[in-house]
Design an enzyme around this catalytic site. Sequence first.
Site, PDB file in Angstrom:
ATOM      1  N   TYR A   1      15.927 -10.284  45.989  1.00 17.54           N
ATOM      2  CA  TYR A   1      16.869 -10.377  47.102  1.00 17.54           C
ATOM      3  C   TYR A   1      16.628  -9.224  48.069  1.00 17.54           C
ATOM      4  O   TYR A   1      15.712  -8.429  47.887  1.00 17.54           O
ATOM      5  CB  TYR A   1      18.300 -10.438  46.564  1.00 17.54           C
ATOM      6  CG  TYR A   1      18.570 -11.690  45.758  1.00 17.54           C
ATOM      7  CD1 TYR A   1      18.352 -12.951  46.319  1.00 17.54           C
ATOM      8  CD2 TYR A   1      19.002 -11.638  44.439  1.00 17.54           C
ATOM      9  CE1 TYR A   1      18.568 -14.110  45.588  1.00 17.54           C
ATOM     10  CE2 TYR A   1      19.219 -12.798  43.698  1.00 17.54           C
ATOM     11  CZ  TYR A   1      18.999 -14.031  44.274  1.00 17.54           C
ATOM     12  OH  TYR A   1      19.198 -15.181  43.556  1.00 17.54           O
TER      13      TYR A   1
ATOM     14  N   ARG B   1      21.860  -3.005  40.028  1.00 18.46           N
ATOM     15  CA  ARG B   1      20.979  -3.890  39.262  1.00 18.46           C
ATOM     16  C   ARG B   1      19.563  -3.770  39.812  1.00 18.46           C
ATOM     17  O   ARG B   1      19.330  -3.944  41.004  1.00 18.46           O
ATOM     18  CB  ARG B   1      21.448  -5.339  39.337  1.00 18.46           C
ATOM     19  CG  ARG B   1      20.813  -6.205  38.238  1.00 18.46           C
ATOM     20  CD  ARG B   1      21.358  -7.604  38.224  1.00 18.46           C
ATOM     21  NE  ARG B   1      21.324  -8.179  36.879  1.00 18.46           N
ATOM     22  CZ  ARG B   1      21.630  -9.432  36.592  1.00 18.46           C
ATOM     23  NH1 ARG B   1      22.006 -10.256  37.554  1.00 18.46           N
ATOM     24  NH2 ARG B   1      21.580  -9.871  35.359  1.00 18.46           N
TER      25      ARG B   1
ATOM     26  N   ARG C   1      24.088 -16.245  30.000  1.00 18.48           N
ATOM     27  CA  ARG C   1      24.269 -17.623  29.536  1.00 18.48           C
ATOM     28  C   ARG C   1      24.972 -17.715  28.187  1.00 18.48           C
ATOM     29  O   ARG C   1      25.572 -18.738  27.857  1.00 18.48           O
ATOM     30  CB  ARG C   1      22.910 -18.323  29.497  1.00 18.48           C
ATOM     31  CG  ARG C   1      22.341 -18.600  30.882  1.00 18.48           C
ATOM     32  CD  ARG C   1      20.863 -18.942  30.822  1.00 18.48           C
ATOM     33  NE  ARG C   1      20.080 -17.822  30.359  1.00 18.48           N
ATOM     34  CZ  ARG C   1      18.807 -17.898  29.982  1.00 18.48           C
ATOM     35  NH1 ARG C   1      18.192 -19.073  29.986  1.00 18.48           N
ATOM     36  NH2 ARG C   1      18.156 -16.824  29.596  1.00 18.48           N
TER      37      ARG C   1
ATOM     38  N   CYS D   1      23.578 -19.687  23.169  1.00 15.49           N
ATOM     39  CA  CYS D   1      22.701 -20.210  24.220  1.00 15.49           C
ATOM     40  C   CYS D   1      21.356 -20.553  23.595  1.00 15.49           C
ATOM     41  O   CYS D   1      20.823 -19.796  22.783  1.00 15.49           O
ATOM     42  CB  CYS D   1      22.520 -19.156  25.307  1.00 15.49           C
ATOM     43  SG  CYS D   1      21.216 -19.544  26.502  1.00 15.49           S
TER      44      CYS D   1
ATOM     45  N   CYS E   1      17.778 -23.442  27.241  1.00 12.73           N
ATOM     46  CA  CYS E   1      17.224 -24.692  27.785  1.00 12.73           C
ATOM     47  C   CYS E   1      17.252 -24.720  29.309  1.00 12.73           C
ATOM     48  O   CYS E   1      16.438 -25.400  29.950  1.00 12.73           O
ATOM     49  CB  CYS E   1      17.995 -25.890  27.239  1.00 12.73           C
ATOM     50  SG  CYS E   1      19.702 -26.005  27.830  1.00 12.73           S
TER      51      CYS E   1
ATOM     52  N   CYS F   1      22.641 -24.968  33.439  1.00 12.84           N
ATOM     53  CA  CYS F   1      22.893 -23.861  34.362  1.00 12.84           C
ATOM     54  C   CYS F   1      21.873 -23.842  35.500  1.00 12.84           C
ATOM     55  O   CYS F   1      22.152 -24.312  36.607  1.00 12.84           O
ATOM     56  CB  CYS F   1      22.928 -22.542  33.601  1.00 12.84           C
ATOM     57  SG  CYS F   1      21.534 -22.277  32.470  1.00 12.84           S
TER      58      CYS F   1
ATOM     59  N   CYS G   1      26.988 -26.045  30.903  1.00 11.43           N
ATOM     60  CA  CYS G   1      26.180 -25.641  29.758  1.00 11.43           C
ATOM     61  C   CYS G   1      25.912 -26.856  28.899  1.00 11.43           C
ATOM     62  O   CYS G   1      26.826 -27.647  28.641  1.00 11.43           O
ATOM     63  CB  CYS G   1      26.920 -24.577  28.937  1.00 11.43           C
ATOM     64  SG  CYS G   1      26.084 -24.128  27.399  1.00 11.43           S
TER      65      CYS G   1
ATOM     66  N   GLU H   1      27.104 -42.221   9.786  1.00 13.37           N
ATOM     67  CA  GLU H   1      25.698 -42.107  10.172  1.00 13.37           C
ATOM     68  C   GLU H   1      24.857 -42.922   9.190  1.00 13.37           C
ATOM     69  O   GLU H   1      24.954 -42.734   7.974  1.00 13.37           O
ATOM     70  CB  GLU H   1      25.267 -40.635  10.165  1.00 13.37           C
ATOM     71  CG  GLU H   1      23.776 -40.405  10.261  1.00 13.37           C
ATOM     72  CD  GLU H   1      23.123 -41.066  11.478  1.00 13.37           C
ATOM     73  OE1 GLU H   1      22.115 -41.780  11.281  1.00 13.37           O
ATOM     74  OE2 GLU H   1      23.640 -40.891  12.600  1.00 13.37           O
TER      75      GLU H   1
END
Length: 641
Positions: free
Chosen positions: A171, A219, A318, A341, A344, A348, A360, A410
């Site tokens: 950024y 950051r 996440r 998490c 994957c 998100c 999620c 099942e």
Amino acid sequence: MRDKVFESLKVGNLSIKNRIAMSPMVTNYCGEDGELTDRYIEYIRERARGGPGLIILEAAYVHPTGKGFRNELGIHKDELISDLKKLTEIVHEEGSKIGIQLYHGGRQTSSDVTGQQVVAPSPIPCPVKQEKPKELTKKEIDEIIDAFAKAAERAKKAGFDLVEIHGAHGYLLNQFLSPYSNKRNDEYGGSFKNRKKFPLEVVKNIRKKVGDNYTVTYRLTSEEFVEGGLTINETKNYAQDLVNEGIDLIHVSGGVYETSHKIIQPFFESEGLYVDNALEIKEAINGEIPVMVVGRLKNPEKLENTIAKGIDMVAVGRGFLADPYFPKKMEEGREEDIRKCIGCNQGCIDRLFAGDSITCLGNPLCGQEYKYNTNKTTTPREVMVIGGGPAGMEAARTAAERGHKVKLYEKENKLGGKFSSVIVPPYKDEFDDLNQYLKKQLEKVGVDIKLGTEVDKDLIENNNVDEIIMATGSTPIKPELPGADRKNVVFAEDVLTGRAEVEGNILVVGAGLVGCETAEYLAEKGFDVQVIEALDQIGADVGSIKPLLLANLNKLNVDISKNTSLKEIKENKVIIEKKGKEQIIEDISTVVLAVGYSENKELLEQLKETNINVQLAGDSVYPRKIIDAIHEGFRAAYNIE
């Protein structure tokens, strides 16, 4: 070591109750002018209840030219202060501290979002966004510096405990610092001293505006992973500049949009990939201020080890989407109850960069907290769930958690459904974390599980059933073409689950996610693999991991041909059609089919005859991904009144 994670930490003049921070993540939950919504407020409230020491709100744009996403949080005008103050009060009531991240997207946005020309240090397009930016003038630079300072002042007035300056991920501040994106010839470009001038002026002016006693963090992208970009050696030096300018904590990350897999790391990347960089930065600044690290930190043991190594705080992103309560569960030693998490990126990042709001895969409540009452039902029902795959397990778990009496049937002798094949390809073992979580929770909420039991009308009529959720999944498609019934023709799913064996040279038919991952799996086992795809696009359904998956296939020497269809399968060869011309591929011992699935609805007509309300979920509606199955299973359970 676990006690160390839950020790308090002093950051500037701020005392934080533990070492876990919720990392800032853009959600697209806000209004078009950056204003808060009920959806965003309830999303944050739920995560504050989960026990983090600190929540840092998503990148909030400080100036209209810096808005990066259509429904991103804003802090660019005074009118936003009052609602932000309500949110800080909510988080404080729940016992956490709260900060907000101040940012400007620079060239990593688009005029479609900002409504005006994109700006940057130099008129060089971001390789991902591909829109040529306007080079900022000195006057415009001063305007943005002032915008950052005023945004920090607004944050302080709104009751935020700290502001974090976003100097990472490609950024605007990062763009000025990096020779990869800054090609200026004036006082803001060229030498490292000049390139750091703009971001340091932002830091100085924010400090002037908020005063010495207010906490300000930064950051930092420790490495950009692009040719000619920032490396850890430069950022270590820059970290000392940040200390000298009064920054209270450095938040270590990495990557730019061109290397986005290093910003929001999928399962291909190692857990805690920036811990070593963070330790180098802490050593470079002689431990003068705390250092926090982010990046695939999801397992309690990894968090503990990271703090034990000397990192002061861990930022988890996440992981809070998957399970808002994981800090409390970790502190209480309930690791098996943490929904982790799985890296994957489907709910998100894939959704965010498609312009949608995030969710999620494993947690259907993420971003939907404002819609659902999670109190137990006052009218418990007898619920039959048919199918023990992702949709069925989530439906059964949710229905039982809501207070219904649930039986799950099942026909196989184990639960899991599509999980059984999804977890097999390289790097995909983390999907089993969710599989095992669901199985464990089914036990804990008292679901009566009936394995090896096929449901029919008679079974239903011999049981007391008020509601049925049918989650019977899907079956691989076999195309109608000569030779498709040969013994050397197998389904990708059967290869991955071990139900089918392969030999010799292999042709995989279909280059979607299943086909590509099966090819990867077989190539890693040493087979010679070719892939053909009838469409003009490889990996059309793969998502943001596509570049990494294709790069891995390339390393494994897997040949992939698009616009190529299978016409006939013979003894040791196949006939294909490519660009309108038939060709023969010799020496093919096994053909692996990955051309899609068809839904299993054979039972539906029998169910209709029972006059019991039936809901469908997952692939039994029509075949899609696990995220669709789990979310539909959840909604079906909530639809039971």
